[in-house]
Design an enzyme around this catalytic site. Structure first.
Site, short mmCIF file in Angstrom:
data_model
loop_
_atom_site.label_atom_id
_atom_site.label_comp_id
_atom_site.label_asym_id
_atom_site.label_seq_id
_atom_site.Cartn_x
_atom_site.Cartn_y
_atom_site.Cartn_z
CG HIS A 135 -1.88 0.99 1.44
ND1 HIS A 135 -1.61 2.28 1.84
CD2 HIS A 135 -3.22 0.94 1.26
CE1 HIS A 135 -2.73 2.97 1.90
NE2 HIS A 135 -3.73 2.18 1.55
CG ASP A 212 0.54 -2.35 6.23
OD1 ASP A 212 -0.38 -2.48 7.06
OD2 ASP A 212 0.42 -1.67 5.20
CD GLN A 215 -6.92 -4.47 4.27
OE1 GLN A 215 -7.88 -5.13 4.66
NE2 GLN A 215 -7.05 -3.24 3.80
CE LYS A 238 -7.24 -0.38 6.28
NZ LYS A 238 -7.91 0.27 5.17
CB CYS A 376 -3.71 3.30 -1.48
SG CYS A 376 -4.97 4.52 -1.11
#
Ligand code: PMP
Length: 418
Positions: A135, A212, A215, A238, A376
């Site tokens: 991202h 990261d 998600q 999220k 993104c």
């Protein structure tokens, strides 16, 4: 639909009343364009259960005060609620609370590492290794600091299925690589990367790792300590929490050696014009008044996810993914991007002859909220050779009936555009 992919048919799912869970999300009861809303954009931001909404509301109604400053009752209640949320969030991802810096989200967390860890320690010719599926939040901060310290960015490749090419990645872990920053789960392809294995390989070579987790955290059990990374960033909105919340976990040695990123109130021990001394981590990295109500709401989101059970959520979403993938594969002209063996419930797709934005606009008229665009991830889109895709991203509150309706709507839209 066969039983093999029936989310209601498996043991972990069978113990949970998913319809009752869904009913906890007020917005899912609304209509758009006169049709029931079907929200397939949870990878963008999740919807919020009433428990989170009510906790945030109750904070403002009953406890609102600033944290760590006042000795009055409200001040202490606010501090307890804020620190209590940190403690629960830390337990949820199996790390120590005093190693968890609360941030406004993943973007701030990665920038903190870029400016406080990488910029002071990297120099000319040092390599920052990224992957092609990142991202922008895990690309641009590294470019900004690389320009300033003379570091170089290299990119690890992916296979046609959308998995990281691990052999190539390990070959790229040469002696000049100082930092590897990569995603746990791709927001475009859904690929779940083997984080523990990659971190082990990096650590053997003395490479610092940042993961990261934006998600991953909302969709599967994550034990950050077991992953063996140096930094893990994630975002609250999220994972059913309010916007403007998130966290960075870092190894203690990094938190101790890193200089503060932002200066101001809260992050100091003593301020003199000659010299200022800093608070202990994590407060050293939390200058100014934080998003107190948001973090308190995030605590409620953690309680909600914990009570539901992350293993059950993962299982249900896997089954919804399988059902949706099989259903879309049966439609002529639909192309799915990302066929990783280990995949989260994110389906990027295109319909032959149709632009992604036209698809998303027409689907919206039918009540279906899907994202269209570059997500993104410009470099990834350039690599797969399309300017944009549509993305249906599912959560445990979605249903098989919604997927069936989506397939029908897609067929209708396809005819309109065809
Ligand atoms: N990384 C990934 C993989 C993401 O999906 C997102 C959000 N789309 C981010 C980083 C950025 O998160 P935030 O905007 O909450 O900082």
């Amino acid at each position: 639909m066969s039983d093999a992919v029936n989310p209601e048919a498996t043991p972990a799912s069978a113990t949970i009343d998913w319809a009752a869970k869904r009913a906890d999300f007020p917005v899912l009861a609304r209509t758009v364009h006169g049709k029931p809303l079907v929200y397939f954009d949870s990878a963008n931001t999740s919807q919020k259960p009433r428990q989170v909404i009510e906790t945030t509301d109750a904070f403002y109604r009953e406890h609102n005060a600033n944290v760590s400053r006042a000795v009055h009752t409200l001040g202490m209640e606010a501090t307890d609620a804020y620190e209590g949320a940190r403690t629960r969030l830390a337990a949820f991802v199996n790390v120590r609370a005093d190693e968890l810096v609360l941030t406004s989200g993943t973007t701030q967390a990665i920038n903190l590492v870029a400016y406080s860890h990488a910029l002071p320690t990297l120099g000319k010719g040092d390599v920052i290794l990224l992957t092609r599926m990142e991202h922008h939040a895990n690309i641009v901060p590294w470019q900004l600091i690389a320009e300033r310290c003379g570091a170089v960015i290299r990119v690890a490749d992916i296979t046609p299925e959308g998995e990281l090419d691990l052999d190539a990645l390990y070959r790229q872990m040469t002696a000049d690589v100082r930092l590897l920053a990569f995603t746990h789960v791709s927001n475009v392809l859904g690929t779940v990367n083997p984080v523990a294995e990659i971190c082990r390989e990096a650590r053997r070579r003395g490479i610092v790792t940042l993961v990261d987790g934006s998600q991953a955290i909302p969709h599967r059990p994550v034990d950050i300590t077991a992953l063996g990374c140096d930094f893990y960033a994630f975002t609250g909105h999220k994972m059913l929490g309010p916007t403007g919340t998130g966290a960075l976990w870092a190894r203690r040695e990094h938190l101790q050696s890193m200089p503060p990123f932002l200066g101001g109130g809260e992050m100091i021990r003593e301020v003199r014009f000659e010299k200022t001394t800093f608070n202990d981590p994590p407060h050293k990295f939390e200058a100014g008044t934080p998003n107190i109500a948001g973090i308190v709401g995030l605590g409620a989101a953690v309680d909600y996810l914990s009570a539901t059970g992350m293993a059950a959520i993962e299982q249900r979403e896997k089954q919804l993914l399988q059902y949706a993938t099989e259903s879309l594969d049966r439609i002529d002209g639909v192309r799915i991007f990302g066929r990783a063996r280990e995949k989260a419930a994110v389906i990027s797709f295109l319909v032959e002859g149709a632009h992604a934005h036209d698809l998303a606009t027409l689907l919206d008229l039918e009540g279906y909220a899907v994202r269209s665009g570059h997500h993104c991830a410009h470099p990834l889109m350039a690599y797969i050779g399309v300017p944009a895709t549509c993305r249906a991203s599912l959560a445990f509150y979605n249903t098989v009936e919604e997927i069936d309706g989506f397939v029908k709507a897609l067929g209708k839209v396809r005819k309109l555009l065809g």
